[in-house]
Design a protein around this motif. Structure first.
Motif, PDB file in Angstrom:
ATOM      1  N   GLU A 250      -6.536   4.559 -13.077  1.00  0.00           N
ATOM      2  CA  GLU A 250      -5.271   5.254 -12.769  1.00  0.00           C
ATOM      3  C   GLU A 250      -5.101   6.455 -13.699  1.00  0.00           C
ATOM      4  O   GLU A 250      -4.707   7.539 -13.278  1.00  0.00           O
ATOM      5  CB  GLU A 250      -4.086   4.300 -12.985  1.00  0.00           C
ATOM      6  CG  GLU A 250      -3.719   3.515 -11.745  1.00  0.00           C
ATOM      7  CD  GLU A 250      -2.441   2.704 -11.961  1.00  0.00           C
ATOM      8  OE1 GLU A 250      -1.559   3.149 -12.714  1.00  0.00           O
ATOM      9  OE2 GLU A 250      -2.348   1.623 -11.366  1.00  0.00           O
ATOM     10  N   ASP A 294      -3.094   6.434  -2.254  1.00  0.00           N
ATOM     11  CA  ASP A 294      -2.725   5.038  -2.492  1.00  0.00           C
ATOM     12  C   ASP A 294      -3.799   4.352  -3.316  1.00  0.00           C
ATOM     13  O   ASP A 294      -4.956   4.291  -2.910  1.00  0.00           O
ATOM     14  CB  ASP A 294      -2.592   4.287  -1.151  1.00  0.00           C
ATOM     15  CG  ASP A 294      -1.301   4.667  -0.444  1.00  0.00           C
ATOM     16  OD1 ASP A 294      -0.320   4.924  -1.164  1.00  0.00           O
ATOM     17  OD2 ASP A 294      -1.288   4.739   0.797  1.00  0.00           O
ATOM     18  N   GLU A 297      -1.972  -0.419  -3.887  1.00  0.00           N
ATOM     19  CA  GLU A 297      -0.573  -0.521  -3.437  1.00  0.00           C
ATOM     20  C   GLU A 297       0.383   0.311  -4.288  1.00  0.00           C
ATOM     21  O   GLU A 297       1.530  -0.052  -4.512  1.00  0.00           O
ATOM     22  CB  GLU A 297      -0.119  -1.994  -3.454  1.00  0.00           C
ATOM     23  CG  GLU A 297      -0.975  -2.874  -2.541  1.00  0.00           C
ATOM     24  CD  GLU A 297      -0.603  -4.335  -2.652  1.00  0.00           C
ATOM     25  OE1 GLU A 297       0.252  -4.674  -3.502  1.00  0.00           O
ATOM     26  OE2 GLU A 297      -1.177  -5.140  -1.907  1.00  0.00           O
ATOM     27  N   LYS A 298      -0.103   1.432  -4.782  1.00  0.00           N
ATOM     28  CA  LYS A 298       0.757   2.288  -5.606  1.00  0.00           C
ATOM     29  C   LYS A 298       0.357   3.731  -5.336  1.00  0.00           C
ATOM     30  O   LYS A 298      -0.834   4.045  -5.300  1.00  0.00           O
ATOM     31  CB  LYS A 298       0.500   1.913  -7.073  1.00  0.00           C
ATOM     32  CG  LYS A 298       1.382   2.612  -8.073  1.00  0.00           C
ATOM     33  CD  LYS A 298       1.041   2.045  -9.454  1.00  0.00           C
ATOM     34  CE  LYS A 298       1.740   2.817 -10.551  1.00  0.00           C
ATOM     35  NZ  LYS A 298       1.314   2.361 -11.874  1.00  0.00           N
TER      36      LYS A 298
END
Length: 499
Positions: A250, A294, A297-298
Motif C-alpha cells: 500500500e 481497489d 477492498e480499499k
C-alpha cells in the motif's frame, strides 16, 4: 507540498549546475580550479546527473555524425570528419578524468573526496564506452542499450530530464539522494540494468538471483540512484505474513517508492501465493494507468513511479521455490560471478592510484589463493566486500602519504603505490588470521610481490606508538612487542570495518 517543493528545488539546481558545467567544459584554458569550485558548490548527486547528461549529449552528437547518410549534422557542414569529433570527445573525457584524479590526490576535504570518487567511478565507465561507440551509429543496439540521460527543453523556462534504455523511457524522479557512492559498472551491471528497465517498461517486477556478494541488491539500489527514486530495501524472513506485505505494498503504491525485497524466497510458501495476488493487482493498475485502484477492498491512489523487485539466493536450505503465478510477475536475471578485476581496477583509480591495472590483477589472484590455501574459519571472507575494505584503506593511506619526499629520494611512483597497497592488504587481513595461517599468507604475498620488503606491515605512526607507550607506563605494564602488535591490529580493524 514539502515533497513537491523538494523536487522543484532539485530540478532547478540540476539545470543551473548543468549550465555551469557546460561553460567549464567548453573553455579551452586549464580548468581544474573551476571544476573543483563547481564540485564544491554542487551537491554530490546533482554533479553526477549533470555529468551523465553531458556525456549523453556529447556521444549523441558524435553518433549523429557517424550516421550522416540518415541525418547530416551541423558539424559536417564545417568539414569536421567523424574521426576528429570522436578524438575531441575522447580527449575531453581523458582530460576530465585526469582533472578529477589530480583533485582527489591533493584535496583534504572529506566531502569533496566522496563526490570525486563517485564521479571518477562513473567517468571511467564513460571513457571505456567511447571506444565501442565511436564505430556505431545513432540507432545501434550498443548505444540504445546504455542508460541514457536526456535534457528536454520545453516551452517557456521548463526543462525536463528523461532516462532511456532500449524502448523503456522514464522521467527522472528528482529525489534528494545525498552524497552517496555509486557502483562500478561492469558488463554484468549493464545487463542487470537492461533487464530491470525492460521489466518496468512492460509493467513487471525485476528478480536478480545468485549467490551472496554478487551485487544483486546494490544494483537495484544503484539503478534507483540513477533514476532519482527512493529505494526501500527490506530483508525478508520466515515470520512475514500477508498482512505485513499488504501494508508495505500500500505504501509503495501511494508514494512511488521502489521496494526491494531481499531473500524473498525465505517467506513461507502459503504467504507467497497471497502476495502474488497483491502484486498482480498493483502491476495491473500501473498497466491500466489508473489514478485510483481497489487494493484488498480499499481504494487507494496510485503513483506510477512505484516498482517492485525481489532478490533470491537459490540453493540454500529453508528457501521455498516461488509459486508459478508469482514467478510470472518478475523478470529474472542471473548474477553469479562479479567481475572482480574490473571492479578493483576502477575502485583503485577512483582512490587515485595510477598503477591500478597491475594491482587489480594481483589482488584478484591473492584473494583466490587465500580462499584455496588458508584454513576454513567462520569469520574468513575473501569476497568482494573484503576487497572493498582494502581499496578504502589503500586510498586513505595514499592520501596521507608524503609522495614528494619519497620521489625526492628517487623512489618510482609505481613502487610507492605497491608499498601502500601491500600495507593496506596486510593491515586489513592479518588481524583476522589464526596463527597457523599467517605464515601461508606471508608466503603467498612473497610469491605475488617478489621484490617486496619482508616486513610489509605498515609502520604505525610515531604518535600512535608514543600514545601506547604513555598509557602502558601509567598502567605499569611491560612493553611486550606481541601485545603492542595486538593493540595496533585492533586499531586497524576498528578503522576499516563497521561494528
Amino acid at each position: 507540498s514539502i515533497e513537491r517543493e523538494m523536487k522543484e528545488k532539485i530540478k532547478s539546481c540540476i539545470f543551473e549546475s548543468y549550465h555551469l558545467l557546460n561553460v567549464i567544459s567548453n573553455t579551452n584554458s586549464k580548468n581544474t580550479e573551476k571544476l573543483e569550485k563547481w564540485l564544491n558548490d554542487t551537491a554530490g548527486s546533482i554533479s553526477l546527473i549533470c555529468s551523465e547528461v553531458e556525456w549523453t549529449s556529447k556521444c549523441y552528437q558524435g553518433l549523429l555524425n557517424n550516421s550522416l547518410d540518415e541525418k547530416p549534422s551541423k558539424l559536417q557542414k564545417k568539414n569536421i570528419t567523424t574521426k576528429d569529433i570522436w578524438s575531441v570527445i575522447k580527449n575531453q573525457a581523458f582530460k576530465n578524468l585526469n582533472d578529477l584524479i589530480s583533485i582527489i590526490r591533493k584535496s583534504n576535504n572529506e566531502l569533496l573526496k566522496k563526490k570525486v570518487i563517485t564521479l571518477i567511478t562513473v567517468e571511467v565507465h564513460h571513457k571505456d564506452l567511447l571506444d565501442i561507440l565511436s564505430s556505431c551509429i545513432s540507432n545501434s543496439f550498443e548505444w540504445s542499450s546504455q542508460l541514457r540521460f536526456y535534457k528536454h527543453d520545453e516551452t517557456g523556462e521548463k526543462s525536463n530530464l528523461s532516462i532511456e534504455q532500449n524502448a523503456a523511457k522514464f522521467e527522472y524522479g528528482y529525489e534528494y539522494q545525498g552524497n552517496n557512492g555509486r557502483l562500478v559498472i561492469t558488463p554484468l551491471t549493464d545487463r542487470c540494468y537492461l533487464t530491470l528497465t525492460n521489466a518496468m517498461h512492460f509493467k513487471r517486477g525485476g528478480n536478480p538471483q545468485g549467490p551472496a556478494g554478487t551485487g544483486k541488491t546494490e544494483t537495484v539500489k544503484d539503478l534507483g540512484k540513477c533514476m532519482g527514486r527512493f529505494v526501500f530495501v527490506f530483508n525478508c524472513s520466515e515470520g512475514l505474513d500477508a498482512n505485513n506485505m499488504k501494508n508495505m505494498f500500500e505504501g509503495f503504491a501511494q508514494t512511488g517508492f521502489w521496494g526491494c525485497f531481499d531473500e524473498f524466497n525465505r517467506i513461507e510458501i502459503d504467504v507467497l501465493s497471497v502476495v502474488a495476488i497483491q502484486i498482480n493487482t498493483i502491476l495491473e493498475a500501473i498497466s491500466a494507468e489508473k489514478k485510483v485502484f481497489d487494493f484488498e477492498e480499499k481504494e487507494i491512489p496510485l503513483n506510477f513511479n512505484c516498482a517492485l523487485f525481489i532478490t533470491m539466493n537459490p540453493g540454500y536450505l529453508g528457501r521455498s521455490e516461488l509459486p508459478d503465478n508469482l514467478k510470472a510477475l518478475f523478470r529474472p536475471i542471473s548474477m553469479i560471478v562479479p567481475d572482480s578485476v574490473q571492479i578493483c581496477r576502477i575502485a583503485l583509480q577512483a582512490e587515485g592510484f595510477k598503477n591500478a591495472d597491475f594491482l587489480s590483477k594481483k589482488i584478484e589472484i591473492l584473494y583466490n589463493l587465500m580462499k584455496q590455501t588458508l584454513s576454513r574459519q567462520d569469520h574468513y571472507d575473501f569476497g568482494l566486500r573484503a576487497m572493498k575494505t582494502v581499496f578504502s584503506m589503500a586510498g586513505e593511506i595514499r592520501r596521507t602519504f608524503n609522495f614528494d619526499d619519497a620521489i625526492n629520494k628517487k623512489e618510482p611512483e609505481n613502487i610507492l603505490e605497491q608499498k601502500i597497497f601491500l600495507k593496506a592488504i596486510y593491515n586489513s587481513n592479518e588481524p583476522k588470521f589464526v596463527s597457523s595461517d599467517i605464515q601461508i599468507f606471508e608466503s603467498i604475498l612473497t610469491d605475488l610481490f617478489p621484490d617486496r620488503e619482508t616486513n610489509s606491515k605498515g609502520e604505525d605512526s610515531n604518535d600512535f606508538i608514543m600514545a601506547i607507550d604513555h598509557v602502558m607506563n601509567i598502567m605499569n605494564l611491560d612493553k611486550i612487542n606481541y601485545f603492542v602488535d595486538k593493540i595496533s591490529q585492533i586499531y586497524n580493524t576498528k578503522n576499516s570495518r563497521h561494528g
